[in-house]
Design a protein around this motif. Structure first.
Motif, PDB file in Angstrom:
ATOM      1  N   THR B 226     -49.891  50.189  56.050  1.00 52.43           N
ATOM      2  CA  THR B 226     -48.451  50.466  56.025  1.00 52.43           C
ATOM      3  C   THR B 226     -47.783  49.912  57.285  1.00 52.43           C
ATOM      4  O   THR B 226     -46.670  49.387  57.229  1.00 52.43           O
ATOM      5  N   LEU B 227     -48.475  50.014  58.423  1.00 53.17           N
ATOM      6  CA  LEU B 227     -47.917  49.520  59.693  1.00 53.17           C
ATOM      7  C   LEU B 227     -47.766  48.007  59.673  1.00 53.17           C
ATOM      8  O   LEU B 227     -46.729  47.457  60.045  1.00 53.17           O
ATOM      9  N   ARG B 228     -48.791  47.317  59.206  1.00 52.62           N
ATOM     10  CA  ARG B 228     -48.731  45.847  59.241  1.00 52.62           C
ATOM     11  C   ARG B 228     -47.726  45.326  58.216  1.00 52.62           C
ATOM     12  O   ARG B 228     -47.062  44.323  58.447  1.00 52.62           O
ATOM     13  N   LEU B 229     -47.586  46.025  57.090  1.00 54.26           N
ATOM     14  CA  LEU B 229     -46.648  45.539  56.077  1.00 54.26           C
ATOM     15  C   LEU B 229     -45.199  45.733  56.533  1.00 54.26           C
ATOM     16  O   LEU B 229     -44.341  44.890  56.242  1.00 54.26           O
ATOM     17  N   GLU B 230     -44.913  46.807  57.273  1.00 50.98           N
ATOM     18  CA  GLU B 230     -43.560  46.961  57.833  1.00 50.98           C
ATOM     19  C   GLU B 230     -43.218  45.790  58.758  1.00 50.98           C
ATOM     20  O   GLU B 230     -42.057  45.443  58.928  1.00 50.98           O
ATOM     21  N   MET B 231     -44.241  45.193  59.380  1.00 52.90           N
ATOM     22  CA  MET B 231     -44.042  44.048  60.272  1.00 52.90           C
ATOM     23  C   MET B 231     -44.120  42.712  59.526  1.00 52.90           C
ATOM     24  O   MET B 231     -43.976  41.652  60.135  1.00 52.90           O
ATOM     25  N   CYS B 232     -44.432  42.764  58.210  1.00 52.88           N
ATOM     26  CA  CYS B 232     -44.656  41.548  57.409  1.00 52.88           C
ATOM     27  C   CYS B 232     -45.831  40.729  57.947  1.00 52.88           C
ATOM     28  O   CYS B 232     -45.863  39.502  57.777  1.00 52.88           O
ATOM     29  N   TYR B 233     -46.789  41.389  58.582  1.00 49.53           N
ATOM     30  CA  TYR B 233     -48.019  40.688  58.955  1.00 49.53           C
ATOM     31  C   TYR B 233     -48.851  40.509  57.686  1.00 49.53           C
ATOM     32  O   TYR B 233     -49.075  41.478  56.957  1.00 49.53           O
ATOM     33  N   PRO B 234     -49.328  39.292  57.419  1.00 45.29           N
ATOM     34  CA  PRO B 234     -50.058  39.085  56.163  1.00 45.29           C
ATOM     35  C   PRO B 234     -51.473  39.657  56.207  1.00 45.29           C
ATOM     36  O   PRO B 234     -52.076  39.749  57.281  1.00 45.29           O
ATOM     37  N   LEU B 235     -51.966  40.063  55.055  1.00 41.52           N
ATOM     38  CA  LEU B 235     -53.366  40.456  54.896  1.00 41.52           C
ATOM     39  C   LEU B 235     -54.047  39.375  54.067  1.00 41.52           C
ATOM     40  O   LEU B 235     -53.648  39.109  52.924  1.00 41.52           O
ATOM     41  N   ASN B 236     -55.069  38.749  54.645  1.00 40.72           N
ATOM     42  CA  ASN B 236     -55.773  37.698  53.903  1.00 40.72           C
ATOM     43  C   ASN B 236     -56.445  38.303  52.678  1.00 40.72           C
ATOM     44  O   ASN B 236     -56.978  39.398  52.728  1.00 40.72           O
ATOM     45  N   GLY B 237     -56.394  37.570  51.571  1.00 40.55           N
ATOM     46  CA  GLY B 237     -56.928  38.087  50.312  1.00 40.55           C
ATOM     47  C   GLY B 237     -55.823  38.723  49.479  1.00 40.55           C
ATOM     48  O   GLY B 237     -55.938  38.825  48.268  1.00 40.55           O
ATOM     49  N   SER B 238     -54.733  39.174  50.150  1.00 36.14           N
ATOM     50  CA  SER B 238     -53.579  39.709  49.422  1.00 36.14           C
ATOM     51  C   SER B 238     -52.404  38.740  49.551  1.00 36.14           C
ATOM     52  O   SER B 238     -51.948  38.170  48.570  1.00 36.14           O
ATOM     53  N   ASP B 239     -51.932  38.552  50.794  1.00 40.94           N
ATOM     54  CA  ASP B 239     -50.743  37.733  51.032  1.00 40.94           C
ATOM     55  C   ASP B 239     -51.093  36.285  51.370  1.00 40.94           C
ATOM     56  O   ASP B 239     -50.225  35.419  51.367  1.00 40.94           O
ATOM     57  N   LEU B 240     -52.344  36.050  51.707  1.00 40.20           N
ATOM     58  CA  LEU B 240     -52.815  34.694  51.995  1.00 40.20           C
ATOM     59  C   LEU B 240     -53.949  34.384  51.039  1.00 40.20           C
ATOM     60  O   LEU B 240     -54.718  35.283  50.671  1.00 40.20           O
ATOM     61  N   SER B 241     -54.073  33.106  50.653  1.00 38.46           N
ATOM     62  CA  SER B 241     -55.147  32.743  49.739  1.00 38.46           C
ATOM     63  C   SER B 241     -55.452  31.264  49.888  1.00 38.46           C
ATOM     64  O   SER B 241     -54.641  30.510  50.442  1.00 38.46           O
ATOM     65  N   PRO B 242     -56.604  30.831  49.371  1.00 36.11           N
ATOM     66  CA  PRO B 242     -56.959  29.406  49.456  1.00 36.11           C
ATOM     67  C   PRO B 242     -55.986  28.521  48.679  1.00 36.11           C
ATOM     68  O   PRO B 242     -55.985  27.306  48.851  1.00 36.11           O
ATOM     69  N   ASP B 243     -55.156  29.132  47.826  1.00 44.67           N
ATOM     70  CA  ASP B 243     -54.206  28.354  47.018  1.00 44.67           C
ATOM     71  C   ASP B 243     -52.794  28.354  47.583  1.00 44.67           C
ATOM     72  O   ASP B 243     -51.877  27.792  46.968  1.00 44.67           O
ATOM     73  N   ARG B 244     -52.590  29.007  48.724  1.00 48.42           N
ATOM     74  CA  ARG B 244     -51.267  29.032  49.367  1.00 48.42           C
ATOM     75  C   ARG B 244     -51.425  28.522  50.790  1.00 48.42           C
ATOM     76  O   ARG B 244     -52.402  28.838  51.464  1.00 48.42           O
ATOM     77  N   THR B 245     -50.424  27.790  51.268  1.00 41.41           N
ATOM     78  CA  THR B 245     -50.499  27.266  52.626  1.00 41.41           C
ATOM     79  C   THR B 245     -49.749  28.193  53.592  1.00 41.41           C
ATOM     80  O   THR B 245     -48.902  28.995  53.161  1.00 41.41           O
ATOM     81  N   PRO B 246     -50.026  28.069  54.888  1.00 49.01           N
ATOM     82  CA  PRO B 246     -49.268  28.848  55.875  1.00 49.01           C
ATOM     83  C   PRO B 246     -47.778  28.522  55.831  1.00 49.01           C
ATOM     84  O   PRO B 246     -46.950  29.364  56.187  1.00 49.01           O
ATOM     85  N   LEU B 247     -47.420  27.316  55.391  1.00 48.10           N
ATOM     86  CA  LEU B 247     -45.993  26.975  55.279  1.00 48.10           C
ATOM     87  C   LEU B 247     -45.346  27.835  54.202  1.00 48.10           C
ATOM     88  O   LEU B 247     -44.257  28.381  54.397  1.00 48.10           O
ATOM     89  N   GLU B 248     -46.036  27.977  53.069  1.00 47.23           N
ATOM     90  CA  GLU B 248     -45.511  28.845  52.008  1.00 47.23           C
ATOM     91  C   GLU B 248     -45.426  30.291  52.477  1.00 47.23           C
ATOM     92  O   GLU B 248     -44.543  31.042  52.066  1.00 47.23           O
ATOM     93  N   ALA B 249     -46.384  30.689  53.323  1.00 46.43           N
ATOM     94  CA  ALA B 249     -46.415  32.075  53.813  1.00 46.43           C
ATOM     95  C   ALA B 249     -45.388  32.312  54.910  1.00 46.43           C
ATOM     96  O   ALA B 249     -45.298  33.421  55.444  1.00 46.43           O
ATOM     97  N   GLY B 250     -44.634  31.261  55.299  1.00 47.46           N
ATOM     98  CA  GLY B 250     -43.627  31.434  56.342  1.00 47.46           C
ATOM     99  C   GLY B 250     -44.229  31.496  57.736  1.00 47.46           C
ATOM    100  O   GLY B 250     -43.615  32.026  58.663  1.00 47.46           O
ATOM    101  N   LEU B 251     -45.450  30.971  57.882  1.00 45.98           N
ATOM    102  CA  LEU B 251     -46.164  31.050  59.155  1.00 45.98           C
ATOM    103  C   LEU B 251     -46.338  29.671  59.785  1.00 45.98           C
ATOM    104  O   LEU B 251     -47.295  29.421  60.526  1.00 45.98           O
TER     105      LEU B 251
END
Lengths: 125, 364
Positions: B226-251
């Motif tokens: 809950t703390l990390r999601l309030e900060m929009c910190y990504p969780l790998n496996g949920s918000d990051l994946s081998p099919d998405r780039t850091p550019l798409e993730a806004g990082l």
């Protein structure tokens, strides 16, 4: 954990308080303690038919959404509207103000298949 | 493959404190002790301590370590001096995220990679697959434990436990003789002021006890989420994946496209050229609804346009919050959408990140 003597229990941690041909359904003290921090309750619709062992409502804690199963077959005749603004009543008063819904029993003999307080205590001990 | 979940060196102490455990990345980890909301508030208002021993510690050293990591990692290590830490990515050739991690520069030619628990084996296999002369990869995840201490009182607790000042944000200190050899870093995953500690398993019990004694509340992975999601910190496996780039993730700020080359760079440049297919947005529910969770459809004009990658009822805001990859045309703050929760459609809006600005956070 509190397991009142005047209720029947489902293995999936619901209780039912029977009065004539109706029953009030909620989740047990053990279940609310396991879920912790209940933040939302999705009750069944009044008039809906529920089936023993099938999902009838959803209770959401911070960490997960959990299906709540009907202990018996029947028609939902009332839901606990107070949970809309105060879902934590399920935590603080699971057998009283935190009840979920009231059902008109379609088949009262199904009550015999539910657990007695002693059987439920043994299950959760 | 072992299927039995692993336990950290603090498992018994945590069970004794009432920890309820779940399987996370192959580890039997506390999800909560008393209540996720209480633990969340403790971190936002006082201090909480998390066992993060499940995370992986991989040391990379040798005369070619710097050059090699510049090729393997997406961020620019030249901007990470000795004594500093840097958020970065291990990318595949398509620019997709294998893992997000923090690299700590221990010496000119010695680096500590702090990686996600569920990705340790995959990360190490990837590093070894690209092995090079002059570089040693040493996975010490099994012999090291780690704690994260986070919240406005973290600096006081650090002083009390280690008799010295807490390291500044994104820096670390290596303490040789203070309760044993401990690496203390000014990093975290909650947005609050705080520190993370890395040390040999044999020290875990002593350091855990000292931090609790100094007043930190034991916290589980539920509050961490809950703390990390309030900060929009990504969780790998949920918000990051081998099919998405850091550019798409806004990082994108953690990706050094101006470096001569690194794995995934060509794909990122080409994606930048052709336009991002999706963008990871922050969504806030604007009507009363069940809490959003991962994998709920996001709708615009009644049509599915994406799905949530994470979601929770924010304890700080009292509102449902989520993240989702949406088409760029919809990825604008103020954009109204709906989230489908069990067949019902609830109004939500794209928000500027983050959802929450902690009172204790120091400028980065």
């Amino acid at each position: 954990m509190n397991v009142p003597d005047d209720l029947k229990y489902a293995e999936s941690h619901e209780w039912i308080r029977v009065d004539g041909d109706t029953g009030i359904v909620g989740i047990t003290d053990h279940a609310q303690n396991e879920l912790t921090d209940i933040v939302y309750v999705d009750p069944p619709k009044v008039g809906a038919s529920v089936t023993a062992g099938q999902p009838a409502a959803v209770v959401e804690s911070v960490k997960a959404a959990s299906d709540i199963y009907a202990p018996v077959d029947g028609e939902v005749i009332e839901v606990n509207d107070a949970l809309g603004s105060e879902p934590a009543l399920v935590n603080t008063a699971p057998y009283e103000n935190g009840w979920l819904f009231k059902v008109r029993l379609a088949n009262p003999s199904q009550l015999d298949a539910l657990k007695s307080p002693d059987e439920y205590r043994a299950q959760i001990s | 493959m072992t299927t039995e979940p692993r336990r950290t060196f603090l498992y018994d102490q945590q069970k004794a404190l009432g920890a309820r455990c779940i399987n996370f990345g192959g580890w039997d980890m506390p999800v909560q002790f008393t209540s996720i909301i209480d633990e969340h508030q403790a971190v936002r208002t006082t201090c909480g301590v998390f066992d993060i021993s499940h995370m992986g510690e991989v040391f990379v050293s040798g005369p070619r370590a710097f050059d090699w990591l510049q090729h393997i990692l997406a961020n620019d290590l030249a901007k990470c001096p000795v004594g500093a830490g840097q958020y970065t990515f291990l990318l595949n050739e398509r620019g997709g995220v294998i893992d997000d991690l923090i690299v700590y520069r221990m010496a000119d030619d010695n680096f500590l990679l702090l990686v996600n628990a569920a990705k340790i084996d995959e990360d190490v296999a990837w590093l070894l697959k690209h092995a090079s002369d002059g570089v040693t990869v040493d996975n010490r995840s099994d012999t090291m434990s780690a704690l994260a201490v986070q919240g406005p009182e973290a600096a006081r607790i650090f002083r009390e436990v280690f008799q010295t000042e807490m390291p500044a944000r994104n820096t670390f200190i290596a303490m040789e003789k203070c309760r044993g050899a401990v690496i203390a870093a000014g990093t975290g995953y909650t947005g609050e002021n705080g520190f993370e500690l890395f040390f040999a398993n044999s020290l875990a019990g002593d350091i855990w006890a000292a931090i609790l004694k100094a007043g930190a509340k034991p916290c589980g992975l539920g509050a961490r989420d809950t703390l990390r999601l309030e900060m929009c910190y990504p969780l790998n496996g949920s918000d990051l994946s081998p099919d998405r780039t850091p550019l798409e993730a806004g990082l994108g700020i953690f990706v050094a496209l101006d470096k001569p080359d690194f794995i995934g760079r060509a794909a990122l440049l080409s994606q930048k050229e052709s336009g991002l297919p999706t963008k990871l947005v922050a969504l806030r529910m604007t009507e009363k609804s069940p809490p959003p969770r991962a994998h709920y459809p996001v709708l615009f004009d009644g049509r599915p346009v994406g799905e949530t990658t994470s979601g929770v009822l924010s304890p700080s805001l009292g509102e449902g919050i989520a993240m989702a990859y949406l088409p760029p045309a919809l990825a604008k703050p103020g954009q109204a959408v709906h989230i489908d929760i069990r067949g019902r459609h609830f109004a939500a809006v794209v928000e500027k990140k983050p959802f929450y600005r902690p009172s204790s956070a120091r400028p980065a």
